[in-house]
Design a protein around this motif. Structure first.
Motif, PDB file in Angstrom:
ATOM      1  N   ARG A   1      65.764  53.869  44.328  1.00 36.27           N
ATOM      2  CA  ARG A   1      64.995  52.684  44.693  1.00 36.27           C
ATOM      3  C   ARG A   1      65.833  51.412  44.719  1.00 36.27           C
ATOM      4  NH1 ARG A   1      59.508  53.529  41.013  1.00 36.27           N
ATOM      5  NH2 ARG A   1      58.724  55.384  42.095  1.00 36.27           N
ATOM      6  N   TYR A   2      66.955  51.430  44.047  1.00 35.41           N
ATOM      7  CA  TYR A   2      67.768  50.211  44.003  1.00 35.41           C
ATOM      8  C   TYR A   2      68.288  49.882  45.394  1.00 35.41           C
ATOM      9  CZ  TYR A   2      71.527  46.946  42.956  1.00 35.41           C
ATOM     10  OH  TYR A   2      72.353  45.849  42.936  1.00 35.41           O
ATOM     11  N   ASN A   3      68.134  48.630  45.772  1.00 32.58           N
ATOM     12  CA  ASN A   3      68.595  48.139  47.067  1.00 32.58           C
ATOM     13  C   ASN A   3      69.865  47.312  46.845  1.00 32.58           C
ATOM     14  OD1 ASN A   3      69.002  46.810  49.530  1.00 32.58           O
ATOM     15  ND2 ASN A   3      66.802  46.702  49.957  1.00 32.58           N
ATOM     16  N   PRO A   4      70.995  47.698  47.441  1.00 31.74           N
ATOM     17  CA  PRO A   4      72.247  46.937  47.255  1.00 31.74           C
ATOM     18  C   PRO A   4      72.122  45.464  47.605  1.00 31.74           C
ATOM     19  CG  PRO A   4      72.686  49.040  48.312  1.00 31.74           C
ATOM     20  CD  PRO A   4      71.203  48.887  48.293  1.00 31.74           C
ATOM     21  N   ASN A   5      71.132  45.124  48.450  1.00 32.34           N
ATOM     22  CA  ASN A   5      70.939  43.722  48.803  1.00 32.34           C
ATOM     23  C   ASN A   5      70.469  42.877  47.626  1.00 32.34           C
ATOM     24  OD1 ASN A   5      71.650  44.080  51.535  1.00 32.34           O
ATOM     25  ND2 ASN A   5      69.600  44.796  52.031  1.00 32.34           N
TER      26      ASN A   5
ATOM     27  N   LYS B   1      73.571  46.814  40.046  1.00 34.74           N
ATOM     28  CA  LYS B   1      73.100  48.186  39.904  1.00 34.74           C
ATOM     29  C   LYS B   1      73.082  48.627  38.436  1.00 34.74           C
ATOM     30  CE  LYS B   1      71.891  52.368  41.181  1.00 34.74           C
ATOM     31  NZ  LYS B   1      72.781  53.230  41.964  1.00 34.74           N
ATOM     32  N   ASP B   2      74.064  48.198  37.648  1.00 30.01           N
ATOM     33  CA  ASP B   2      74.126  48.621  36.247  1.00 30.01           C
ATOM     34  C   ASP B   2      73.037  47.975  35.391  1.00 30.01           C
ATOM     35  OD1 ASP B   2      75.702  46.186  36.695  1.00 30.01           O
ATOM     36  OD2 ASP B   2      76.100  46.294  34.551  1.00 30.01           O
ATOM     37  N   LYS B   3      72.320  46.977  35.936  1.00 27.64           N
ATOM     38  CA  LYS B   3      71.238  46.323  35.215  1.00 27.64           C
ATOM     39  C   LYS B   3      69.863  46.845  35.647  1.00 27.64           C
ATOM     40  CE  LYS B   3      73.839  43.536  32.806  1.00 27.64           C
ATOM     41  NZ  LYS B   3      73.918  43.655  31.324  1.00 27.64           N
ATOM     42  N   TRP B   4      69.836  47.736  36.615  1.00 25.32           N
ATOM     43  CA  TRP B   4      68.579  48.250  37.168  1.00 25.32           C
ATOM     44  C   TRP B   4      67.931  49.215  36.178  1.00 25.32           C
ATOM     45  CZ3 TRP B   4      65.403  46.821  40.815  1.00 25.32           C
ATOM     46  CH2 TRP B   4      64.507  47.716  41.390  1.00 25.32           C
ATOM     47  N   ARG B   5      66.651  48.987  35.863  1.00 27.43           N
ATOM     48  CA  ARG B   5      65.933  49.813  34.904  1.00 27.43           C
ATOM     49  C   ARG B   5      64.576  50.237  35.473  1.00 27.43           C
ATOM     50  NH1 ARG B   5      70.328  49.371  33.292  1.00 27.43           N
ATOM     51  NH2 ARG B   5      71.072  48.751  31.213  1.00 27.43           N
ATOM     52  N   LYS B   6      64.024  51.260  34.855  1.00 27.76           N
ATOM     53  CA  LYS B   6      62.718  51.775  35.250  1.00 27.76           C
ATOM     54  C   LYS B   6      61.877  52.007  34.003  1.00 27.76           C
ATOM     55  CE  LYS B   6      60.475  55.547  37.805  1.00 27.76           C
ATOM     56  NZ  LYS B   6      60.675  56.839  38.507  1.00 27.76           N
ATOM     57  N   GLY B   7      60.550  51.992  34.152  1.00 26.50           N
ATOM     58  CA  GLY B   7      59.686  52.265  33.007  1.00 26.50           C
ATOM     59  C   GLY B   7      58.230  52.073  33.346  1.00 26.50           C
ATOM     60  N   SER B   8      57.400  52.219  32.337  1.00 22.81           N
ATOM     61  CA  SER B   8      55.958  52.083  32.512  1.00 22.81           C
ATOM     62  C   SER B   8      55.575  50.626  32.720  1.00 22.81           C
ATOM     63  CB  SER B   8      55.237  52.643  31.292  1.00 22.81           C
ATOM     64  OG  SER B   8      53.859  52.325  31.327  1.00 22.81           O
TER      65      SER B   8
ATOM     66  N   HIS C   1      64.390  53.269  50.669  1.00 25.56           N
ATOM     67  CA  HIS C   1      63.514  54.054  49.820  1.00 25.56           C
ATOM     68  C   HIS C   1      62.405  53.173  49.285  1.00 25.56           C
ATOM     69  CE1 HIS C   1      66.329  57.471  49.743  1.00 25.56           C
ATOM     70  NE2 HIS C   1      67.266  56.542  49.736  1.00 25.56           N
ATOM     71  N   ASP C   2      61.283  53.800  48.985  1.00 26.18           N
ATOM     72  CA  ASP C   2      60.185  53.056  48.389  1.00 26.18           C
ATOM     73  C   ASP C   2      60.606  52.485  47.038  1.00 26.18           C
ATOM     74  OD1 ASP C   2      58.231  53.246  50.325  1.00 26.18           O
ATOM     75  OD2 ASP C   2      57.487  55.173  49.603  1.00 26.18           O
ATOM     76  N   CYS C   3      60.167  51.273  46.772  1.00 29.54           N
ATOM     77  CA  CYS C   3      60.439  50.619  45.499  1.00 29.54           C
ATOM     78  C   CYS C   3      59.122  50.045  44.989  1.00 29.54           C
ATOM     79  CB  CYS C   3      61.470  49.505  45.668  1.00 29.54           C
ATOM     80  SG  CYS C   3      61.873  48.623  44.143  1.00 29.54           S
ATOM     81  N   ILE C   4      58.748  50.398  43.772  1.00 30.71           N
ATOM     82  CA  ILE C   4      57.495  49.939  43.188  1.00 30.71           C
ATOM     83  C   ILE C   4      57.820  48.875  42.140  1.00 30.71           C
ATOM     84  CG2 ILE C   4      55.394  50.641  41.998  1.00 30.71           C
ATOM     85  CD1 ILE C   4      55.838  53.443  43.071  1.00 30.71           C
TER      86      ILE C   4
ATOM     87  N   HIS D   1      59.682  48.382  37.589  1.00 27.99           N
ATOM     88  CA  HIS D   1      61.079  47.973  37.428  1.00 27.99           C
ATOM     89  C   HIS D   1      61.258  46.528  36.969  1.00 27.99           C
ATOM     90  CE1 HIS D   1      62.727  51.610  39.395  1.00 27.99           C
ATOM     91  NE2 HIS D   1      61.666  51.526  40.184  1.00 27.99           N
ATOM     92  N   TYR D   2      60.305  45.645  37.292  1.00 25.05           N
ATOM     93  CA  TYR D   2      60.548  44.213  37.132  1.00 25.05           C
ATOM     94  C   TYR D   2      60.823  43.793  35.689  1.00 25.05           C
ATOM     95  CZ  TYR D   2      59.738  39.221  36.824  1.00 25.05           C
ATOM     96  OH  TYR D   2      59.873  37.894  36.530  1.00 25.05           O
ATOM     97  N   VAL D   3      59.886  44.033  34.787  1.00 29.13           N
ATOM     98  CA  VAL D   3      60.053  43.581  33.403  1.00 29.13           C
ATOM     99  C   VAL D   3      61.273  44.236  32.775  1.00 29.13           C
ATOM    100  CG1 VAL D   3      59.036  43.599  31.093  1.00 29.13           C
ATOM    101  CG2 VAL D   3      57.612  43.070  33.080  1.00 29.13           C
ATOM    102  N   GLN D   4      61.441  45.523  32.997  1.00 28.76           N
ATOM    103  CA  GLN D   4      62.567  46.255  32.406  1.00 28.76           C
ATOM    104  C   GLN D   4      63.905  45.705  32.903  1.00 28.76           C
ATOM    105  OE1 GLN D   4      59.858  47.545  33.799  1.00 28.76           O
ATOM    106  NE2 GLN D   4      58.910  48.874  32.281  1.00 28.76           N
ATOM    107  N   THR D   5      64.005  45.482  34.202  1.00 26.13           N
ATOM    108  CA  THR D   5      65.252  44.982  34.773  1.00 26.13           C
ATOM    109  C   THR D   5      65.511  43.538  34.353  1.00 26.13           C
ATOM    110  OG1 THR D   5      65.027  46.462  36.691  1.00 26.13           O
ATOM    111  CG2 THR D   5      66.482  44.550  36.936  1.00 26.13           C
ATOM    112  N   LEU D   6      64.467  42.731  34.275  1.00 24.32           N
ATOM    113  CA  LEU D   6      64.624  41.332  33.853  1.00 24.32           C
ATOM    114  C   LEU D   6      65.191  41.252  32.442  1.00 24.32           C
ATOM    115  CD1 LEU D   6      64.166  38.299  34.306  1.00 24.32           C
ATOM    116  CD2 LEU D   6      61.835  38.622  33.431  1.00 24.32           C
ATOM    117  N   PHE D   7      64.667  42.059  31.530  1.00 25.92           N
ATOM    118  CA  PHE D   7      65.166  42.036  30.156  1.00 25.92           C
ATOM    119  C   PHE D   7      66.594  42.574  30.077  1.00 25.92           C
ATOM    120  CE2 PHE D   7      60.612  42.316  28.270  1.00 25.92           C
ATOM    121  CZ  PHE D   7      60.430  40.969  28.574  1.00 25.92           C
ATOM    122  N   SER D   8      66.933  43.510  30.963  1.00 16.96           N
ATOM    123  CA  SER D   8      68.303  44.014  31.016  1.00 16.96           C
ATOM    124  C   SER D   8      69.258  42.908  31.455  1.00 16.96           C
ATOM    125  CB  SER D   8      68.387  45.208  31.968  1.00 16.96           C
ATOM    126  OG  SER D   8      69.722  45.618  32.158  1.00 16.96           O
ATOM    127  N   ILE D   9      68.864  42.159  32.461  1.00 13.39           N
ATOM    128  CA  ILE D   9      69.688  41.058  32.958  1.00 13.39           C
ATOM    129  C   ILE D   9      69.875  39.992  31.883  1.00 13.39           C
ATOM    130  CG2 ILE D   9      69.778  39.161  34.636  1.00 13.39           C
ATOM    131  CD1 ILE D   9      68.247  40.976  36.575  1.00 13.39           C
TER     132      ILE D   9
END
Length: 366
Positions: free
Chosen positions: A187-191, A198-205, A268-271, A275-283
C-alpha cells in the motif's frame, strides 16, 4: 504700572558643564541596573525560582468515549447500562454522525446533545474517515479533564464494566495502538516520500485508545494528513467499481487475479484509517510510548473459502452467536506479550466490534 521683567540665562562655565555631565554618567549605570532588577522582580517575585506552572484542572481524570456513528447509536441501550455503573463523573461521550442525538433518536441520556456541531460525509477507504476521527479527538480535547480517548464505532460493545476499563486504561501511561510493519505491504506509495519514508510506514487497527499527549499530536498534525489525502486512496477498487464508494455491499468477491490486473499493476489500494495514526506516531518518534496492541476485539473472516477471505471487513455477529458462552469465550481469549522488563502481561480486550444490530444480554458487562 507693572514692571516688565525679562528672563535671563546664566551661562555656566565649561568646567561646571563637564562636572554635571560626569555626574549624570555615574548615575546612569546604577539607575539602569535598579530599573532592570525591578522589572525582573515584578515578572518573577523570587529570583532564581522557576516560573509557576498553570494550575491543574480540578476533578478526577476522565475517559472520553468517541463514537463514529452513521445515523444513530443502535446499541445505546447497552452503553447506557455500562455508563450507569460508573463511579463518579469520570466519563465524557462525544459522537460524530448524521442527525441530532436527543430523546427522539436515542434512549440513553448520555448521548443527548453529544453529537458534534458539524459532521463529515465519510466513505470507507477514504481519508474522510481519518478526518472524522481527528474531529472527535479535537472536540474531546476541549475538556482539560479528559486524559484517555477511546475511539469506537456504533457496532462496538463493552466486554467489561466501567470500573474495570477505567482502572485498566489509567494504570498505563501509554496509548494502546496496534502498530506493526507489514512485510507483505503493497500500500505504500513512493510519492509519499520524503514526508513519509518507507521505513516509517506502519499498519494496524483503526480502533485506538490514546493518552492526551498523543491525541494532541493527531489533532495538531498538518503535514502527514495532507500526504494521506493525496496518496492513500482506494485506487484499484474505485477503478473496478466505476468510482462507486459503496463497495462494502458487494463483499469484495472479486478473484485476486482480477484485482491485480489493469490499474492495479502500478497502484494498490490504501486504506487511510489502517495506517494514519500508526505512521504518524512512527514519524514523530513516539513508538516507545505505545502499547502496540488494540483493546478492541475484532474477528476477521476465518472461512476456508478463498472467495470469502477476499472480504475486507470483520465478521458480523448475529443473535445466535452472541450468547453468554460466546462472550465468555471472547473475554477468555488473550495472548502473552513480552514486556520490556521481561514480565508476561495479559492482553485483555475491552470492547467487541460486532458490526451488527441486535439485542444482547447483560452478561457482556460482567
Amino acid at each position: 504700572m507693572p514692571v516688565k521683567r525679562s528672563a535671563s540665562v546664566v551661562a555656566l562655565p565649561p568646567a561646571s558643564r563637564r562636572a554635571r555631565a560626569r555626574l549624570c554618567l555615574r548615575l546612569a549605570a546604577p539607575l539602569s541596573f535598579l530599573l532592570l532588577l525591578a522589572a525582573l522582580l515584578r515578572a518573577q517575585p523570587f529570583l532564581g525560582a522557576p516560573l509557576a506552572a498553570p494550575p491543574p484542572a480540578a476533578g478526577p481524570a476522565k475517559v472520553a468515549f468517541l463514537f463514529l456513528v452513521r445515523a444513530g447509536v443502535p446499541l445505546d441501550f447497552l452503553w447506557d447500562a455500562f455508563f450507569r455503573r460508573r463511579g463518579g463523573e469520570v466519563l465524557r461521550v462525544r459522537a460524530l454522525g448524521a442527525g441530532v442525538l436527543d430523546r427522539t433518536t436515542t434512549g440513553s441520556p448520555y448521548f443527548y446533545g453529544r453529537q458534534l456541531p458539524r459532521s463529515v460525509k465519510v466513505a470507507w477507504g477514504e481519508a474522510t474517515m481519518v478526518e472524522a476521527e481527528r474531529m472527535l479527538f479535537a472536540a474531546a480535547l476541549e475538556d482539560p479533564l479528559n486524559q484517555r480517548f477511546v475511539l469506537l464505532s456504533d457496532s462496538c460493545v463493552p466486554l467489561h464494566n466501567f470500573s474495570y476499563i477505567y482502572t485498566y486504561l489509567m494504570a498505563s501511561p501509554k496509548s494502546f495502538v496496534d502498530s506493526f510493519v507489514d512485510k507483505m505491504d503493497k500500500r505504500y506509495n513512493p510519492n509519499m516520500s520524503p514526508a513519509i519514508r518507507k521505513d516509517k510506514w506502519r499498519k494496524g487497527s483503526q480502533w485506538v485508545t490514546l493518552i492526551r499527549k498523543h491525541a494532541e499530536v493527531v489533532v495538531g498534525d498538518k503535514r502527514a494528513i495532507q500526504v494521506f489525502r493525496r496518496h492513500c486512496k482506494m485506487v484499484v477498487t474505485q477503478t473496478l467499481l466505476g468510482q462507486k464508494t459503496n463497495a462494502r455491499r458487494l463483499g469484495f468477491s472479486f478473484r485476486r487475479k482480477q484485482i491485480f490486473n489493469g490499474a492495479a499493476r502500478k497502484e494498490h489500494d490504501c486504506i487511510p484509517d489502517e495506517h494514519y495514526v500508526q505512521t504518524l506516531f512512527s514519524i514523530k518518534g513516539l513508538e516507545n510510548e505505545l502499547e502496540r496492541r488494540t483493546l478492541t476485539y475484532t474477528s476477521w473472516n476465518q472461512s476456508s473459502n478463498p472467495k470469502d477471505k477476499m472480504t475486507w471487513h470483520p465478521v458480523t455477529y448475529e443473535y445466535d452467536t452472541t450468547g453468554p458462552e460466546h462472550i465468555s469465550a471472547i473475554k477468555a481469549k488473550y495472548r502473552s506479550c513480552e514486556l520490556s522488563n521481561g514480565v508476561q502481561d495479559r492482553v485483555v480486550p475491552m470492547q467487541w466490534h460486532l458490526r451488527s444490530m441486535f439485542s444482547i444480554c447483560q452478561e457482556v458487562l460482567l
